[in-house]
Design an enzyme around this catalytic site. Structure first.
Site, mmCIF file in Angstrom:
data_model
loop_
_atom_site.group_PDB
_atom_site.id
_atom_site.type_symbol
_atom_site.label_atom_id
_atom_site.label_comp_id
_atom_site.label_asym_id
_atom_site.label_seq_id
_atom_site.Cartn_x
_atom_site.Cartn_y
_atom_site.Cartn_z
ATOM 1 N N CYS A 237 0.887 -1.060 -0.008
ATOM 2 C CA CYS A 237 -0.080 -0.060 -0.078
ATOM 3 C C CYS A 237 1.040 1.166 0.124
ATOM 4 O O CYS A 237 1.674 1.321 0.804
ATOM 5 C CB CYS A 237 -0.931 0.018 1.103
ATOM 6 S SG CYS A 237 -1.832 1.414 1.512
ATOM 7 N N CYS A 240 0.110 2.868 3.961
ATOM 8 C CA CYS A 240 0.645 2.412 5.030
ATOM 9 C C CYS A 240 1.422 1.300 4.790
ATOM 10 O O CYS A 240 2.066 0.680 5.909
ATOM 11 C CB CYS A 240 -0.629 1.634 5.801
ATOM 12 S SG CYS A 240 -1.444 0.052 4.649
ATOM 13 N N CYS A 269 -5.759 -1.577 -1.093
ATOM 14 C CA CYS A 269 -5.405 -1.881 0.630
ATOM 15 C C CYS A 269 -7.095 -1.723 1.331
ATOM 16 O O CYS A 269 -7.620 -0.755 1.062
ATOM 17 C CB CYS A 269 -4.695 -0.717 1.069
ATOM 18 S SG CYS A 269 -4.308 -1.065 2.849
ATOM 19 N N CYS A 272 -6.737 0.818 4.384
ATOM 20 C CA CYS A 272 -6.653 2.300 3.975
ATOM 21 C C CYS A 272 -7.738 2.565 3.092
ATOM 22 O O CYS A 272 -7.984 3.759 2.673
ATOM 23 C CB CYS A 272 -5.279 2.605 3.467
ATOM 24 S SG CYS A 272 -4.050 2.562 4.707
ATOM 25 N N CYS A 295 7.110 -11.792 -15.240
ATOM 26 C CA CYS A 295 7.851 -12.417 -16.325
ATOM 27 C C CYS A 295 7.749 -11.605 -17.818
ATOM 28 O O CYS A 295 9.006 -11.400 -18.244
ATOM 29 C CB CYS A 295 7.507 -13.898 -16.743
ATOM 30 S SG CYS A 295 5.878 -14.128 -17.359
ATOM 31 N N HIS A 322 4.252 -17.552 -20.830
ATOM 32 C CA HIS A 322 5.517 -17.250 -20.245
ATOM 33 C C HIS A 322 6.617 -16.778 -21.407
ATOM 34 O O HIS A 322 6.174 -16.862 -22.435
ATOM 35 C CB HIS A 322 6.306 -18.330 -19.495
ATOM 36 C CG HIS A 322 7.541 -18.034 -18.542
ATOM 37 N ND1 HIS A 322 7.433 -17.046 -17.646
ATOM 38 C CD2 HIS A 322 8.573 -18.742 -18.845
ATOM 39 C CE1 HIS A 322 8.572 -17.019 -17.430
ATOM 40 N NE2 HIS A 322 9.459 -17.980 -17.656
ATOM 41 N N ASP A 339 16.573 -17.540 -18.761
ATOM 42 C CA ASP A 339 15.496 -16.996 -18.152
ATOM 43 C C ASP A 339 15.686 -16.105 -16.750
ATOM 44 O O ASP A 339 16.309 -16.703 -15.822
ATOM 45 C CB ASP A 339 14.496 -18.199 -17.448
ATOM 46 C CG ASP A 339 13.095 -17.858 -16.989
ATOM 47 O OD1 ASP A 339 13.044 -16.691 -16.349
ATOM 48 O OD2 ASP A 339 12.252 -18.401 -17.076
#
Length: 647
Positions: A237, A240, A269, A272, A295, A322, A339
């Site tokens: 967040c 916070c 959040c 909040c 990725c 991917h 990778d």
């Protein structure tokens, strides 16, 4: 008005072609602007004959739709409600301004021959060359009609993916962008480290045929993973700094769209009641600044970094969601799988064997060509072939050949010959039998447990057991036999073993010398700059062991010393023990040498550690092996010293 990349490409077409396409693009845009709430105007069917014959084959046309805000949705292009109408109007006005200039007799940006996609079917008439014009017919190679696709809409959708990726990789060739990437990369340090590793490798193996670039790739992967980029599941967040959850997507701003972020995630959040925006940028220049993502962002930025260092690299797209990179090794005369998410190199079976992916189509895109590299990444070719049903194989082969012919028109005969020779070498590699290496057996490490479970990419195990036997056994080399000594060190920071007693032979990756492992992985904390071995999230116990066997060399143990380090937090537990036959001896992981005189006369032993305990959702982090700062590059985390004598 500065033209966008797509409009600039569109302007390269002849007047006749440009004006026909502009008419269609303006119609699509004006319909939305006049009736923004009409759903029918926000969707374009890919199989529509007008779209497939008058837009799809033209350079820059579909790219303009993407820049307007349209997105792929299997059989259609759609303009989502979250898309920016202002961006659509901006692209629309650019096209209209160029149209007006040409109608008044003004000169186009650069009237050159248009590249036409090699797409055809029996149900629609798609020209294999550009419409008749003085600029369009002279240089475009004529290809025979393509074999009929299994489904027009499937083939159109697939072609869009091919065309989009093939165009995207050209951004990596921008000299200014490469220079910007180099300003972020510690090139001198990486090169120095690579030279040192190469020297060590040649000392250990005088027949070593590896080159400097091979080690530079390994150093670049390590730096990118450990020091530069970070993985994002949910951002903390912004107020916070607490946990957030995925919520309904947010609308992209004009600046988001400028950097290729058609989609903006909403990390909400609940405490909040505040949203933190996460634009999914698709421009590697922006990613050099944000240095975070999943990725897609990792592979996009890493491929740019490879090109910036002069490495020949290509972007790899996997239809099962991917992406990664391949780098060409001149010394080995082959393409290496890289990778960046996993800091993995040359482990092509990782996805099928380790992650459990059901592969179908994997394609490589470089500045010069497209190559279907699916077969490099599978040892189960019949299974993969049975899943390749989106398009006919003959259609795919013809389409790739057409894309390559168009892209390679300006290449020299020498370069074309070089590409063909490489392709022939690849084809031989594709059909060669493959067996997974130890480093390819593990599941995915990047991302949260939920992310990996959702994608089916956690570690797999045989029925009835969760133990993975990687099967590495330390046995003495000729030098170690003559010296009556085996001395091994592992550095968690460098993630490498050094076999001191064998000319300081270096073995990369923590799991390459492991005998057995169960639910453990190497964790890099980018925020705290720490690294360690921990058990995987969701597991109650993690285990790892190393095996030493001297029986084949007719030697026995004279003495053994083991130095191991571990750290626990809260109620976490780590248990170290040494096994020799039926005997098991526990010892502390306090970083101090532990001697085992009782092993004298034995011919083999196993060093093992188990990790457990801990509290709450982060209990997996409460027991750690080899915890080190990433800055402590010279610190040894694990050391075994074995003195030997004749049996």
């Amino acid at each position: 008005m500065a033209l966008s990349p797509a409009v600039t490409t569109l302007c390269e077409n002849s007047d006749e072609v440009f004006l026909d396409v502009a008419k269609l693009l303006l119609t699509y845009a004006d319909n939305i602007l006049r009736s923004p709430s009409e759903e029918k105007y926000r969707s374009i069917r890919i199989g529509n004959p007008t779209f497939s014959t008058k837009l799809l084959p033209i350079n820059g046309a579909v790219e303009c739709l993407f820049e307007m805000g349209f997105e792929e949705a299997e059989t259609h292009l759609v303009f989502p409600k979250s898309a920016s109408v202002e961006q659509l109007k901006l692209i629309r006005d650019s096209v209209a301004a160029e149209r007006d200039q040409r109608l008044r007799g003004g000169q186009p940006v650069q009237p050159i021959a248009q590249a036409v996609a090699p797409l055809a079917s029996t149900s629609v008439s798609t020209p294999s060359v550009a419409p008749e014009s003085s600029a369009a017919t002279s240089s475009q190679p004529v290809t025979p009609p393509a074999p009929e696709p299994s489904s027009l809409e499937n083939s159109m959708s697939f072609f869009l993916s091919l065309q989009s990726n093939f165009q995207h990789v050209m951004i990596y060739e921008d000299p200014e962008l490469q220079q910007k990437a180099r300003s972020h990369i510690p090139h001198q340090q990486l090169s120095s480290d690579a030279e040192q590793k190469l020297t060590e490798a040649k000392a250990a193996d005088p027949e070593c045929k590896l080159g400097m670039e091979d080690f530079l790739v390994l150093e670049l992967l390590r730096w990118f993973k450990q020091d530069f980029f970070s993985w994002v599941d949910c951002l903390p967040c912004s107020q916070c700094r607490g946990q957030t959850v995925h919520s309904r997507s947010l609308s992209p701003t004009a600046d988001d769209i400028r950097w290729g972020a058609q989609r903006v995630e909403n990390h909400y959040c609940q405490s909040c009641q505040l949203s933190t925006r996460f634009p999914r940028y698709n421009n590697p220049e922006k990613l050099l600044e944000t240095r975070r993502g999943r990725c897609g962002e990792w592979a996009n930025c890493f491929t740019l970094c490879c090109r910036a260092l002069g490495l020949e690299a290509r972007y790899i797209w996997d239809s099962t969601d991917h992406v990664w990179t391949e780098v060409y090794s001149v010394s080995q005369r082959r393409w290496l799988h890289c990778d960046s998410c996993e800091n993995g190199c040359d482990k092509p079976l990782l996805y099928e064997v380790g992650w459990g992916k059901k592969l179908a189509y994997i394609l490589a895109f470089s500045k010069d060509q497209v190559v279907d590299v699916t077969w490099r990444y599978s040892c189960k070719h019949p299974e993969v072939l049975s899943r390749r049903t989106r398009v006919q194989e003959a259609w795919l082969l013809h389409t790739i050949a057409g894309l390559n012919a168009s892209r390679q028109q300006s290449l020299s005969p020498e370069r074309k010959k070089e590409l063909m020779e490489r392709l022939l070498v690849e084809l031989v590699e594709f059909i060669s039998p493959k067996e997974p290496k130890p480093g390819e057996l593990g599941g995915r490490n990047s991302g949260s447990l939920a992310w990996r479970l959702a994608r089916g990419e956690t570690r797999k195990a045989d029925a009835g057991t969760s133990t993975q036997a990687t099967g590495y056994v330390f046995t003495p080399t000729e030098k170690e036999k003559s010296g009556r000594l085996l001395h091994v060190r592992y550095s968690a920071t460098k993630d490498q073993y050094c076999r001191v007693s064998n000319n300081c032979e270096v073995i990369q990756s923590w799991d390459q010398c492991v005998w057995k492992k169960e639910s453990v992985f190497r964790k890099v904390e980018d925020d705290w700059q720490m690294v360690y071995i921990a058990r995987t999230q969701g597991s109650s116990v993690g285990k790892i062991s190393w095996k030493f066997d001297f029986s084949s060399a007719a030697l026995k143990i004279k003495s053994v010393s083991v130095t191991a380090s571990s750290q626990t937090f809260h109620s976490g537990e780590v248990c170290w023990h040494l096994q020799a036959g039926p005997s098991t001896t526990e010892f502390p992981g306090d970083g101090k040498p532990q001697s085992f005189q009782s092993l004298a006369g034995s011919s083999e032993f196993i060093v093992a550690a188990s990790l457990g305990g801990g509290e709450g959702e982060t209990s997996w982090q409460h027991s750690q092996l080899f915890r080190r700062s990433l800055k402590e590059t010279e610190e040894c985390s694990f050391e075994i010293l074995v003195h030997l004598e004749d049996a």
